[in-house]
Design a protein around this motif. Structure first.
Motif, short mmCIF file in Angstrom:
data_model
loop_
_atom_site.label_atom_id
_atom_site.label_comp_id
_atom_site.label_asym_id
_atom_site.label_seq_id
_atom_site.Cartn_x
_atom_site.Cartn_y
_atom_site.Cartn_z
N ALA A 11 0.83 -1.20 0.00
CA ALA A 11 0.00 0.00 0.00
C ALA A 11 0.87 1.25 0.00
O ALA A 11 0.63 2.19 -0.77
CB ALA A 11 -0.94 0.00 1.21
N ALA A 91 -5.97 -6.39 6.20
CA ALA A 91 -6.74 -5.15 6.33
C ALA A 91 -5.99 -4.15 7.20
O ALA A 91 -5.89 -2.95 6.86
CB ALA A 91 -8.13 -5.44 6.89
N LEU A 94 -3.16 -2.62 5.25
CA LEU A 94 -3.59 -1.59 4.30
C LEU A 94 -3.75 -0.24 4.99
O LEU A 94 -3.33 0.80 4.46
CB LEU A 94 -4.89 -1.99 3.62
CG LEU A 94 -4.83 -3.18 2.67
CD1 LEU A 94 -6.22 -3.53 2.15
CD2 LEU A 94 -3.89 -2.89 1.50
N VAL A 134 -7.64 5.33 -0.42
CA VAL A 134 -8.38 4.13 -0.84
C VAL A 134 -7.97 2.94 0.03
O VAL A 134 -8.81 2.18 0.51
CB VAL A 134 -8.14 3.82 -2.33
CG1 VAL A 134 -8.77 2.49 -2.73
CG2 VAL A 134 -8.67 4.96 -3.20
N PHE A 135 -6.66 2.79 0.25
CA PHE A 135 -6.18 1.67 1.07
C PHE A 135 -6.65 1.80 2.52
O PHE A 135 -7.03 0.81 3.14
CB PHE A 135 -4.65 1.59 1.02
CG PHE A 135 -4.11 1.23 -0.33
CD1 PHE A 135 -4.63 0.17 -1.05
CD2 PHE A 135 -3.08 1.97 -0.90
CE1 PHE A 135 -4.14 -0.16 -2.31
CE2 PHE A 135 -2.59 1.65 -2.16
CZ PHE A 135 -3.11 0.59 -2.86
N PHE A 137 -9.39 3.34 3.58
CA PHE A 137 -10.82 3.04 3.59
C PHE A 137 -11.08 1.54 3.46
O PHE A 137 -11.86 0.97 4.22
CB PHE A 137 -11.53 3.81 2.47
CG PHE A 137 -13.01 3.59 2.45
CD1 PHE A 137 -13.85 4.33 3.28
CD2 PHE A 137 -13.57 2.62 1.63
CE1 PHE A 137 -15.22 4.11 3.28
CE2 PHE A 137 -14.95 2.40 1.62
CZ PHE A 137 -15.78 3.14 2.44
N ALA A 138 -10.42 0.90 2.50
CA ALA A 138 -10.61 -0.54 2.29
C ALA A 138 -10.15 -1.33 3.51
O ALA A 138 -10.82 -2.28 3.95
CB ALA A 138 -9.85 -1.01 1.04
N GLY A 139 -9.02 -0.94 4.09
CA GLY A 139 -8.52 -1.63 5.28
C GLY A 139 -9.45 -1.45 6.47
O GLY A 139 -9.72 -2.40 7.22
N ALA A 141 -12.67 -0.87 6.35
CA ALA A 141 -13.86 -1.69 6.08
C ALA A 141 -13.56 -3.16 6.38
O ALA A 141 -14.38 -3.86 6.98
CB ALA A 141 -14.32 -1.52 4.63
N GLY A 142 -12.39 -3.62 5.98
CA GLY A 142 -11.99 -5.00 6.27
C GLY A 142 -11.89 -5.27 7.76
O GLY A 142 -12.27 -6.36 8.23
#
Length: 155
Positions: A11, A91, A94, A134-135, A137-139, A141-142
């Motif tokens: 990331a 996650a 990230l 983005v990373f 946010f995605a992490g 969420a994970g």
């Protein structure tokens, strides 16, 4: 823990490489706007001195936000050591990689380099973001989906 470190380094590296290519290689810092697939994707230069949407920007915020990113990364790493699920560790990686990439921007440039602007369906988005965002946010969420919140009961 290997998944955490791989995700964090990936990331961090992808974000920093994208900024070198777009902001400096394509000279976005000078031209300010490069249409890629308008209106869906436009490179629009923004220097964010605060957090999301410029909140907490201003004098003295730079080093406080760097310290906050490093501190949260350390706490998240310590928390992730107890995860059983490899996807939860990825996650966390990230989030850590994205946070440290944005922190490096603050150290090097005094602000975070944002350049991705996406709009769709007649709605014009005035904000820009970067791959570290983005990373993160995605992490996050994970971690909500797969992160472990309860302590394991010992027999």
């Amino acid at each position: 823990m290997r998944g955490l470190w791989i995700a964090a380094v990936a990331a961090f590296g992808v974000d920093q490489l994208s900024k070198l290519i777009v902001v400096f290689g394509l000279n976005l810092k000078e031209v300010l706007i490069l249409p890629v697939l308008p209106p869906f994707l436009v490179f629009r230069m923004g220097w964010n001195e605060g957090i999301n949407f410029g909140l907490f920007s201003g004098a003295g915020a730079r080093w406080g936000l760097v310290a906050l990113a490093v501190g949260i990364s350390i706490l998240l790493w310590r928390w992730a050591r107890g995860f059983d699920r490899p996807v939860a560790r990825v996650a966390a990686g990230l989030v850590i990689g994205g946070a440290l990439a944005n922190a490096l921007d603050r150290v090097l440039y005094g602000a975070v380099a944002d350049f991705l602007n996406m709009s769709c369906c007649g709605i014009r988005n005035p904000f820009a973001f970067n791959l570290a965002d983005v990373f993160i946010f995605a992490g996050a969420a994970g971690l909500v989906i797969w992160g472990e919140t309860e302590k394991k009961k010992t027999p």
